[in-house]
Enzyme design. Structure first.
Site, mmCIF file in Angstrom:
data_model
loop_
_atom_site.group_PDB
_atom_site.id
_atom_site.type_symbol
_atom_site.label_atom_id
_atom_site.label_comp_id
_atom_site.label_asym_id
_atom_site.label_seq_id
_atom_site.Cartn_x
_atom_site.Cartn_y
_atom_site.Cartn_z
ATOM 1 N N ARG A 114 45.634 114.931 26.269
ATOM 2 C CA ARG A 114 45.788 115.749 25.067
ATOM 3 C C ARG A 114 45.993 114.836 23.874
ATOM 4 N NH1 ARG A 114 50.148 117.611 24.516
ATOM 5 N NH2 ARG A 114 51.201 117.222 26.478
ATOM 6 N N TYR A 153 38.542 117.485 27.356
ATOM 7 C CA TYR A 153 39.635 117.304 28.314
ATOM 8 C C TYR A 153 40.724 118.376 28.227
ATOM 9 C CZ TYR A 153 42.116 114.616 31.771
ATOM 10 O OH TYR A 153 42.677 114.213 32.949
ATOM 11 N N LYS A 174 47.207 125.457 26.149
ATOM 12 C CA LYS A 174 48.184 125.057 25.125
ATOM 13 C C LYS A 174 47.896 125.709 23.773
ATOM 14 C CE LYS A 174 49.985 122.166 28.081
ATOM 15 N NZ LYS A 174 51.264 122.469 28.724
ATOM 16 N N HIS A 191 57.001 126.744 27.245
ATOM 17 C CA HIS A 191 56.424 125.727 28.135
ATOM 18 C C HIS A 191 57.293 125.668 29.400
ATOM 19 C CE1 HIS A 191 55.018 121.229 28.459
ATOM 20 N NE2 HIS A 191 54.255 122.019 29.169
ATOM 21 N N SER A 218 55.881 117.538 29.500
ATOM 22 C CA SER A 218 54.681 117.304 30.310
ATOM 23 C C SER A 218 54.919 116.208 31.337
ATOM 24 C CB SER A 218 53.531 116.869 29.403
ATOM 25 O OG SER A 218 53.331 117.834 28.416
ATOM 26 N N CYS A 264 56.785 115.995 33.980
ATOM 27 C CA CYS A 264 58.161 115.750 34.442
ATOM 28 C C CYS A 264 58.441 116.551 35.706
ATOM 29 C CB CYS A 264 59.172 116.135 33.374
ATOM 30 S SG CYS A 264 59.288 114.947 32.045
ATOM 31 N N ASP A 290 53.519 126.153 34.281
ATOM 32 C CA ASP A 290 53.411 125.517 32.965
ATOM 33 C C ASP A 290 53.851 126.397 31.800
ATOM 34 O OD1 ASP A 290 52.679 123.157 31.526
ATOM 35 O OD2 ASP A 290 50.847 124.139 30.849
ATOM 36 N N SER A 346 45.059 111.897 35.646
ATOM 37 C CA SER A 346 43.988 112.626 36.326
ATOM 38 C C SER A 346 44.533 113.976 36.798
ATOM 39 C CB SER A 346 43.437 111.821 37.502
ATOM 40 O OG SER A 346 44.484 111.397 38.345
ATOM 41 N N ARG A 347 43.644 114.950 36.921
ATOM 42 C CA ARG A 347 44.100 116.338 37.114
ATOM 43 C C ARG A 347 43.343 117.067 38.211
ATOM 44 N NH1 ARG A 347 48.189 118.338 33.402
ATOM 45 N NH2 ARG A 347 48.513 116.649 31.952
ATOM 46 N N GLY A 361 62.131 118.505 47.090
ATOM 47 C CA GLY A 361 62.705 119.657 47.789
ATOM 48 C C GLY A 361 64.226 119.706 47.686
ATOM 49 N N ASN A 409 65.999 119.296 45.284
ATOM 50 C CA ASN A 409 66.479 119.924 44.045
ATOM 51 C C ASN A 409 66.955 121.356 44.294
ATOM 52 O OD1 ASN A 409 65.920 117.613 42.631
ATOM 53 N ND2 ASN A 409 63.879 118.287 41.984
HETATM 54 C C1 OXD Z 1 50.794 119.220 29.615
HETATM 55 C C2 OXD Z 1 49.995 119.954 30.592
HETATM 56 O O1 OXD Z 1 50.341 118.173 29.131
HETATM 57 O O2 OXD Z 1 50.512 120.928 31.131
HETATM 58 O O3 OXD Z 1 51.914 119.679 29.307
HETATM 59 O O4 OXD Z 1 48.829 119.599 30.825
HETATM 60 MN MN MN Z 2 52.397 121.472 30.237
#
Ligand code: OXD
Ligand code: MN
Length: 586
Positions: A70, A198, A207, A227, A249, A251, A276, A364-365, A490, A492
């Site tokens: 982003r 992207y 977003k 978010h 993002s 985390c 998200d 990468s996603r 887990g 957590n």
């Molecule tokens: C971000 C996402 O960057 O969810 O927050 O892709």
């Molecule tokens: Mn996000």
């Protein structure tokens, strides 16, 4: 296919005249259409097939190497005045932005197909859902939108009935970073994005619509667009609590949303609703309820393995589009932290050579439908959403922030959310690992002045007295040698159990200047290799650092202008600073 809605038809005609596409395709959202899109992209080389035996219906897209994340510095909020956008946004006057974008879009789709993508954010029959239409010249975007949103004929029918929709115009343009812009015109319910293919730059439902434009609508209409992941936690007694959690993002929102209970907590179940974005509304009884506007996941791949996220690992083994991962010699997707196989090719399609860096790009996603997830909750489609018992804020903090603490009340909770700081990650362009303030994890996504946004948050107790409790979590504390103090993933759930028990009035806590913290032994650590001393550290308040942190937060608030920052928020900040100063002195 076309439309009976004049406003949509006129806009499509105008964009056609401006961008000059060779063909127009109205997306119906069917499986057959998805397959045609995939087949076309396989032919043009936009996608390549991955190993279909190990990864049925999985494909790989390699983006332009300059287009991998982003671009926050190129995202603008174009309101009439700059103060409306606030110091938290890049701003451009609408007239200037329109001139700039019209010039860039002129002829941009020549020789290409323009896809008309009607989509619904949220369940089709939910009063909380909102619709949009994206026009794009990217088949990759169209296929991703099919996975990420409820797109096609049913969405179009709702749009035609309602008459209003968010307009999103996207072109990959020439991918030149100097001609890349993402403009938001909240007052016109309009998004224009050019020069990137992207993720959040191009999948405009995510977003751009569900956070930046929706946060505007939410303020005007009395709800919240956040978010946040949404997850249901079911105890062995069958009691389910839903929590919403805002983390910056990359985390671990996806991991938390799909958590697998640890062995020491048999009988617990976790149900994923979203990873998200959450849209939060008060219902008629004053209960805060959440829907996930999306219907798929666009998650960070590296680090996903059987241990960190078994559900995600299974979920992305079929029917998934991968972007910018590496490949093994037998054409399976590969990424750092996969914990099996070896890379043969990297994310730029080159033979893997460690001298070139990681095989998979750190950002990468995977793109995958939410229903692929083994922990998918059926309530994802519930028009009324789910009741929220607790709101969590958090960040990635090596130091200072304890494992968990609870705000004293909603007003204090707004301060806790507003003062979130986190170390930066690869999800955004820029240096990784520096602390930046990320109020409510919305720094890149709040479509208007943060001061007014906090005022909106603070207005909720005027409308109900049954708001959820607010907490702050930090799974990322480290010792001086850089080792994580808390096992995370887990485990957590142990912390989430304390949170639920606090909500139910069943758990003990100690009162401190920053809020309520568990005593070291209030968190169940049965079966964990973690010393009492570490638990003391994780549940202690570092008065010195907190004092500095919250004192500096006062300076940060000044940036938003005293007429915008709510008095209540300043009072909270001053109250906590004073309490910390008294505690330091004693
Ligand atoms: C971000 C996402 O960057 O969810 O927050 O892709
Ligand atoms: Mn996000």
């Amino acid at each position: 296919m076309s439309t009976s809605l004049p406003a949509l038809k006129t806009w499509v005609d105008e964009v056609t005249a401006l961008t000059n596409p060779a063909k127009i395709h109205w997306c119906d959202g069917s499986e057959a259409e998805y397959q045609v899109l995939i087949d076309e992209m396989l032919k043009t080389g936009v996608l390549s097939e991955l190993n279909q035996e190990t990864h049925p219906r999985c494909y790989l897209h390699l983006s332009d190497p300059s287009d991998v994340a982003r671009v926050e510095h190129l995202a603008y909020v174009c309101t009439e005045t700059q103060v409306e956008a606030g110091p938290n946004n890049n701003w451009m006057a609408p007239g200037e932005a329109h001139r700039k974008m019209d010039a860039l879009f002129e002829g941009a789709m020549a020789g290409r197909t323009m896809y008309v993508i009607p989509y619904c954010m949220g369940p089709f029959d939910s009063p909380y859902s909102r619709c949009g239409v994206e026009l794009t010249d990217s088949a990759y975007v169209a296929a991703n939108m099919k996975l990420m949103t409820r797109m096609g004929a049913k969405a179009l029918a709702r749009i035609e009935k309602e008459g209003t929709f968010v307009r999103g115009l996207h072109s990959t343009g020439d991918l030149d970073p100097d001609r890349r812009f993402i403009m938001h015109f909240p007052q016109e319910l309009l998004i224009q994005s050019i020069g990137s293919g992207y993720g959040g730059n191009a999948l405009l439902g995510k977003k751009c619509h569900a956070l930046r434009i929706a946060s505007h609508q939410a303020r005007n209409e009395g709800w919240l667009a956040e978010h946040m992941l949404i997850v249901g936690l079911e105890s062995p007694d069958g009691e389910t609590h839903y929590i919403a959690c805002a983390l910056p993002s990359a985390c671990g929102k996806t991991n938390l949303a799909m958590l697998i209970p640890p062995e020491s907590m048999p009988g617990w179940k976790v149900w994923t609703l979203g990873d998200d974005i959450a849209w939060l509304h008060l219902d008629e009884e004053g209960q805060l309820r959440a829907i996930n506007p999306e219907s798929g996941f666009f998650g960070v791949v590296p680090g996903t393995n059987h241990k960190t996220n078994e559900n995600a690992f299974q979920m992305i083994a079929h029917d998934t589009i991968f972007t910018n991962v590496g490949r093994t010699a037998d054409n399976q997707p590969w990424w750092e932290g996969k914990d099996e196989g070896e890379p043969a090719f990297d994310w730029q399609g080159r033979e893997y050579d460690p001298a070139n860096g990681p095989a998979a790009h750190p950002n990468s996603r995977f793109t995958v439908a939410a229903s692929n997830n083994p922990s998918y909750s059926d309530l994802t489609e519930a028009p009324e959403g789910v009741p929220i018992s607790a709101i969590l804020f958090g960040g990635r903090r090596k130091r200072v922030a304890p494992l968990v603490y609870e705000a004293r009340n909603w007003g204090h909770g707004v301060l806790v959310g507003a003062s979130v700081g986190s170390e930066t990650t690869a999800a955004m362009i820029g240096e990784v690992g520096v602390i930046r303030r990320d109020p409510m994890a919305m720094k890149p996504f709040c479509g208007y002045n943060f001061g007014e946004y906090w005022r909106h948050w603070l207005s909720f107790p005027e409308r109900t007295d049954t708001l959820p409790k607010i907490f702050h979590v930090n799974w990322f504390r480290q010792d001086d040698d850089g080792n994580f103090l808390w096992p995370g993933f887990g485990e957590n759930l142990r912390v989430l159990r304390w949170i639920i028990d606090r909500v139910e009035g069943r758990a003990d806590a100690k009162e401190t200047p920053i809020g309520y913290l568990p005593h070291a032994d209030d968190i169940d650590t049965t079966g964990l290799d973690i010393s009492d001393e570490v638990m003391e550290t994780l549940t202690a308040v570092d008065l010195e650092h907190w004092y500095t942190e919250l004192d500096h937060f006062g300076d940060y608030l000044d940036e938003f202008g005293h007429e915008h920052v709510p008095v209540r928020l300043r009072e909270e900040q001053k109250r906590v600073v004073k309490a910390l100063s008294l505690a330091r002195a004693s």
